[in-house]
Write a protein that holds these residues in place. Structure first.
Motif, PDB file in Angstrom:
ATOM      1  N   GLU A  71      -9.851 -29.882   6.689  1.00  0.00           N
ATOM      2  CA  GLU A  71      -9.574 -29.180   5.437  1.00  0.00           C
ATOM      3  C   GLU A  71      -9.588 -27.674   5.656  1.00  0.00           C
ATOM      4  O   GLU A  71      -9.056 -26.912   4.875  1.00  0.00           O
ATOM      5  CB  GLU A  71     -10.622 -29.525   4.385  1.00  0.00           C
ATOM      6  CG  GLU A  71     -10.578 -30.949   3.911  1.00  0.00           C
ATOM      7  CD  GLU A  71     -11.804 -31.279   3.084  1.00  0.00           C
ATOM      8  OE1 GLU A  71     -11.887 -30.795   1.955  1.00  0.00           O
ATOM      9  OE2 GLU A  71     -12.685 -31.992   3.585  1.00  0.00           O
TER      10      GLU A  71
ATOM     11  N   GLU B 206     -12.876 -34.988  -3.884  1.00  0.00           N
ATOM     12  CA  GLU B 206     -11.800 -35.387  -2.977  1.00  0.00           C
ATOM     13  C   GLU B 206     -11.552 -34.286  -1.956  1.00  0.00           C
ATOM     14  O   GLU B 206     -11.554 -33.107  -2.302  1.00  0.00           O
ATOM     15  CB  GLU B 206     -10.517 -35.591  -3.786  1.00  0.00           C
ATOM     16  CG  GLU B 206     -10.573 -36.738  -4.748  1.00  0.00           C
ATOM     17  CD  GLU B 206      -9.902 -37.969  -4.191  1.00  0.00           C
ATOM     18  OE1 GLU B 206      -8.705 -37.886  -3.899  1.00  0.00           O
ATOM     19  OE2 GLU B 206     -10.570 -38.996  -4.044  1.00  0.00           O
TER      20      GLU B 206
ATOM     21  N   GLN C 256      -9.509 -31.702   0.325  1.00  0.00           N
ATOM     22  CA  GLN C 256      -8.250 -30.989   0.139  1.00  0.00           C
ATOM     23  C   GLN C 256      -7.245 -31.456   1.196  1.00  0.00           C
ATOM     24  O   GLN C 256      -7.628 -32.123   2.154  1.00  0.00           O
ATOM     25  CB  GLN C 256      -8.498 -29.488   0.270  1.00  0.00           C
ATOM     26  CG  GLN C 256      -9.364 -28.961  -0.853  1.00  0.00           C
ATOM     27  CD  GLN C 256      -9.848 -27.556  -0.581  1.00  0.00           C
ATOM     28  OE1 GLN C 256      -9.447 -26.923   0.386  1.00  0.00           O
ATOM     29  NE2 GLN C 256     -10.726 -27.088  -1.436  1.00  0.00           N
ATOM     30  N   PRO C 257      -5.959 -31.073   1.031  1.00  0.00           N
ATOM     31  CA  PRO C 257      -4.959 -31.456   2.047  1.00  0.00           C
ATOM     32  C   PRO C 257      -5.359 -30.943   3.421  1.00  0.00           C
ATOM     33  O   PRO C 257      -5.946 -29.872   3.547  1.00  0.00           O
ATOM     34  CB  PRO C 257      -3.690 -30.753   1.551  1.00  0.00           C
ATOM     35  CG  PRO C 257      -3.897 -30.549   0.108  1.00  0.00           C
ATOM     36  CD  PRO C 257      -5.359 -30.378  -0.108  1.00  0.00           C
TER      37      PRO C 257
ATOM     38  N   SER D  45      -2.707 -28.575   9.769  1.00  0.00           N
ATOM     39  CA  SER D  45      -1.876 -29.305  10.727  1.00  0.00           C
ATOM     40  C   SER D  45      -2.466 -29.406  12.130  1.00  0.00           C
ATOM     41  O   SER D  45      -1.924 -30.101  12.976  1.00  0.00           O
ATOM     42  CB  SER D  45      -0.496 -28.638  10.810  1.00  0.00           C
ATOM     43  OG  SER D  45      -0.669 -27.282  11.196  1.00  0.00           O
TER      44      SER D  45
ATOM     45  N   TYR E 166      -2.776 -32.795  13.669  1.00  0.00           N
ATOM     46  CA  TYR E 166      -1.508 -33.408  14.064  1.00  0.00           C
ATOM     47  C   TYR E 166      -1.106 -32.959  15.469  1.00  0.00           C
ATOM     48  O   TYR E 166      -0.746 -33.773  16.325  1.00  0.00           O
ATOM     49  CB  TYR E 166      -0.439 -33.030  13.044  1.00  0.00           C
ATOM     50  CG  TYR E 166       0.957 -33.452  13.422  1.00  0.00           C
ATOM     51  CD1 TYR E 166       1.332 -34.791  13.328  1.00  0.00           C
ATOM     52  CD2 TYR E 166       1.893 -32.528  13.852  1.00  0.00           C
ATOM     53  CE1 TYR E 166       2.605 -35.185  13.665  1.00  0.00           C
ATOM     54  CE2 TYR E 166       3.171 -32.914  14.189  1.00  0.00           C
ATOM     55  CZ  TYR E 166       3.525 -34.250  14.096  1.00  0.00           C
ATOM     56  OH  TYR E 166       4.785 -34.630  14.439  1.00  0.00           O
TER      57      TYR E 166
ATOM     58  N   GLY F  81       3.703 -34.251   7.825  1.00  0.00           N
ATOM     59  CA  GLY F  81       3.143 -34.429   6.482  1.00  0.00           C
ATOM     60  C   GLY F  81       2.594 -35.836   6.280  1.00  0.00           C
ATOM     61  O   GLY F  81       1.488 -36.030   5.792  1.00  0.00           O
ATOM     62  N   ALA F  82       3.402 -36.831   6.719  1.00  0.00           N
ATOM     63  CA  ALA F  82       2.982 -38.221   6.534  1.00  0.00           C
ATOM     64  C   ALA F  82       1.729 -38.515   7.342  1.00  0.00           C
ATOM     65  O   ALA F  82       0.792 -39.172   6.867  1.00  0.00           O
ATOM     66  CB  ALA F  82       4.114 -39.162   6.950  1.00  0.00           C
TER      67      ALA F  82
ATOM     68  N   GLU G  10      -1.358 -36.922   5.708  1.00  0.00           N
ATOM     69  CA  GLU G  10      -1.722 -37.630   4.481  1.00  0.00           C
ATOM     70  C   GLU G  10      -2.405 -38.948   4.823  1.00  0.00           C
ATOM     71  O   GLU G  10      -3.396 -39.341   4.204  1.00  0.00           O
ATOM     72  CB  GLU G  10      -0.463 -37.858   3.635  1.00  0.00           C
ATOM     73  CG  GLU G  10      -0.729 -38.277   2.199  1.00  0.00           C
ATOM     74  CD  GLU G  10      -1.882 -37.503   1.541  1.00  0.00           C
ATOM     75  OE1 GLU G  10      -1.880 -36.251   1.634  1.00  0.00           O
ATOM     76  OE2 GLU G  10      -2.784 -38.137   0.961  1.00  0.00           O
ATOM     77  N   ARG G  11      -1.896 -39.614   5.856  1.00  0.00           N
ATOM     78  CA  ARG G  11      -2.485 -40.885   6.281  1.00  0.00           C
ATOM     79  C   ARG G  11      -3.912 -40.642   6.807  1.00  0.00           C
ATOM     80  O   ARG G  11      -4.833 -41.406   6.520  1.00  0.00           O
ATOM     81  CB  ARG G  11      -1.616 -41.501   7.379  1.00  0.00           C
ATOM     82  CG  ARG G  11      -1.886 -42.959   7.656  1.00  0.00           C
ATOM     83  CD  ARG G  11      -0.678 -43.582   8.336  1.00  0.00           C
ATOM     84  NE  ARG G  11      -0.375 -42.923   9.606  1.00  0.00           N
ATOM     85  CZ  ARG G  11      -0.956 -43.262  10.765  1.00  0.00           C
ATOM     86  NH1 ARG G  11      -1.824 -44.230  10.798  1.00  0.00           N
ATOM     87  NH2 ARG G  11      -0.635 -42.625  11.873  1.00  0.00           N
TER      88      ARG G  11
ATOM     89  N   ARG H 269      -5.866 -38.249   5.936  1.00  0.00           N
ATOM     90  CA  ARG H 269      -6.733 -37.897   4.820  1.00  0.00           C
ATOM     91  C   ARG H 269      -7.155 -39.162   4.057  1.00  0.00           C
ATOM     92  O   ARG H 269      -8.317 -39.344   3.717  1.00  0.00           O
ATOM     93  CB  ARG H 269      -6.001 -36.924   3.893  1.00  0.00           C
ATOM     94  CG  ARG H 269      -6.838 -36.422   2.763  1.00  0.00           C
ATOM     95  CD  ARG H 269      -6.179 -35.253   2.064  1.00  0.00           C
ATOM     96  NE  ARG H 269      -6.800 -35.010   0.782  1.00  0.00           N
ATOM     97  CZ  ARG H 269      -6.368 -35.511  -0.360  1.00  0.00           C
ATOM     98  NH1 ARG H 269      -5.289 -36.272  -0.376  1.00  0.00           N
ATOM     99  NH2 ARG H 269      -7.010 -35.266  -1.480  1.00  0.00           N
ATOM    100  N   SER H 270      -6.192 -40.067   3.831  1.00  0.00           N
ATOM    101  CA  SER H 270      -6.589 -41.278   3.107  1.00  0.00           C
ATOM    102  C   SER H 270      -7.518 -42.135   3.935  1.00  0.00           C
ATOM    103  O   SER H 270      -8.362 -42.838   3.373  1.00  0.00           O
ATOM    104  CB  SER H 270      -5.391 -42.113   2.647  1.00  0.00           C
ATOM    105  OG  SER H 270      -4.206 -41.610   3.108  1.00  0.00           O
TER     106      SER H 270
END
Lengths: 321, 206
Positions: B119, B127, B129-130, B133, B136, B188-189, B192-193, B195-196
């Motif tokens: 984050e 929750e 935050q996004p 990168s 990644y 991005g995907a 997000e994956r 993070r979930s």
């Protein structure tokens, strides 16, 4: 053998030999039984008994250590237990940001001061320090944090935690240190007496309620708590207490009354704790599923935490010590 | 035992006493494999909790990331991050000729494990935050390193932002199953994956 002829330290040593001997025998029997094949339901019961046995071992060792190490050791040991219990209690209450300072005071000021008072044998101060002084201090600190939301609820939770985990438990080392004339150095018996009668009341109450399927007094809180079971539990605690009168400074009838009161208070305290658990939404304080890491310490200390202050006060009041 | 070891020992003891620092290994065993633990970030205490929840033999090879300007500012901060935690220093100000992820890449090449908080900053909204990168790029560069999602629970109650003394409340660190790489997934995907995967470890509220 004439027990009275033994010196005090020999009597205490004998007490510990008996306690550990009984525990050892129970553990041996349990270990032998676990070698046998058994159906699932009795296996579950067997494992539950094993857990209780472990808790008893821990309790007995703690008791022995606190006796061996004298006033300072006893205070330190029970202080640590109190700290861990309060930590568990607060974890399950939903505190907010504004409670931070109040909680710090509870853990790092109230708790050490209360146990220091117990260690110093200032028993008059011991009984009023938390209900009188801390009762004011905690909400003041909380008010100064400036968060009015759920103010009463949040403060009540902290006060409750302190009363049960700190105030209640601090009476255990106080009992060890209580001085009767002509009863020097035998405080261990007094604490032992209290723990034994509380445990008896608890076990008998649960066993009776289950066996006779009495009408639960409060169905939504505890299915196994019935008035009849409770009365029988209290009576048995009284009889056991009277049978143990010779290790205490009491006469048989006094021992009977005090044991019955302590046993009754302990079992009722357990009921209250159960109601609290229902409120917090956990089945047991040490629920493995809840992921909080709570170890179930509160379950073990609840009866003692409620019974010890009453037992302590009655003893001091009646015998003027 | 060196002074740094002793201090580390004391620190884990305090962390255990205050928070219990229980590690729940739900998706992977605590093994000495090269890993990147990525976790939600709520308090300064987060790293210490992960560190205390790790078994002792994994602590020396698992390194946190520290901002160079802040954590080298005083001799004490510098000593703690360098000697006790073996932190990887990164600079927060980006210069043209330098890749900010280079120190992390060096550490991974060296065979160490890392703990990162993707984050980038502490959040207290519940929750996460996004994610930034960095995760990644590291996952791309080091396909053999396991990515372990990690959820730290309750720590915001121990030490809310702005407070310095921790309150004793039990906390848990839950380590999940390693995140699988998916061929051709875009940044991005992936983030997000990831993070979930972290959020999925949150214990159910009762």
């Amino acid at each position: 053998m004439n027990l009275r002829a033994l010196s005090v330290s020999e009597q205490v040593a004998l007490l510990f030999v008996i306690v550990f001997g009984v525990l050892l025998a129970a553990t041996l029997a349990w270990t032998l039984l676990s070698l046998r094949e058994m159906p699932d339901d009795s296996k579950a019961r067997h494992e539950r008994f094993g857990r209780d046995l472990r808790a008893l071992w821990i309790g007995a060792v703690l008791f022995w250590l606190s006796w061996m190490s004298g006033a300072i050791g006893a205070v330190l040991l029970f202080g640590i237990v109190s700290f861990l219990a309060l930590r568990e209690f607060i974890t399950l209450m939903h505190t907010r940001r504004g409670d931070h300072r109040g909680l710090l005071i509870a853990f790092f000021a109230v708790l050490p001061i209360q146990f220091a008072i117990a260690g110093g044998r200032w028993f008059d101060l011991l009984t009023v320090f938390i209900p009188v002084y801390v009762f004011l201090a905690i909400p003041v600190i909380s008010a100064l944090a400036g968060d009015p939301q759920r103010f009463l609820e949040r403060n009540a939770k902290i006060q409750w935690g302190i009363m049960v985990c700190v105030y209640g438990l601090s009476h255990a080392p106080a009992l060890l240190l209580l001085e009767f004339s002509g009863y020097d150095g035998r405080g261990a018996f007094l604490l032992f007496f209290l723990v034994v009668v509380c445990a008896c009341a608890q076990i008998v109450q649960e066993g009776m309620s289950r066996r006779f399927r009495g009408v639960p007094a409060a169905r939504h809180i505890d299915r196994s708590f019935s008035a009849r079971g409770w009365v029988i539990g209290v009576a048995v605690a009284g009889v056991v207490g009277a049978a143990l009168y010779w290790i205490t400074p009491f006469k048989p009838f006094q021992a009977f009354v005090l044991a019955a009161v302590a046993g009754g208070a302990g079992t009722l305290g357990e009921l209250v704790m159960r109601a609290l658990k229902r409120d917090a939404g956990v089945a047991s304080w040490g629920n493995a599923r809840a992921l909080t890491g709570a170890v179930g310490l509160l379950d073990r200390i609840a009866p003692l935490a409620f019974a010890a202050p009453i037992f302590f006060h009655l003893t001091r009041w009646y015998f003027r010590v | 035992m060196t002074r740094a070891d002793a201090f580390g020992f004391l620190l884990t003891f305090v962390a255990r006493l205050i928070t219990g620092a229980q590690g729940h290994w739900k998706g992977c065993p605590p093994k000495a494999e090269q890993r990147i633990y990525f976790a939600n970030h709520q308090s300064h205490f987060d790293w210490v909790l992960i560190w205390a929840a790790l078994p002792r033999e994994l602590r020396a090879s698992t390194r946190p990331i520290a901002a160079r300007d802040y954590w080298t500012a005083t001799p004490l901060k510098h000593w703690i991050t360098r000697e006790v935690f073996h932190a990887v220093y990164v600079s927060r100000t980006r210069t043209d000729d330098e890749d900010p992820l280079q120190p992390l890449a060096d550490a991974l090449t060296h065979g160490d494990s890392l703990a990162i908080f993707p984050e980038g900053t502490r959040s207290n909204k519940g929750e996460p935050q996004p994610f930034k990168s960095g995760l990644y790029h590291l996952a791309q560069q080091f396909p053999q390193v396991q990515l372990i999602p990690t959820w730290i629970d309750n720590v915001q109650r121990v030490m809310p932002k702005g407070e310095v003394v921790p309150v004793p409340i039990l906390c848990t660190v839950t380590f999940g199953a390693p995140l699988q790489r998916v061929d051709g997934e875009d940044k991005g995907a992936f983030l997000e994956r990831a993070r979930s995967a972290v959020i999925a470890l949150r214990p159910p509220t009762t």
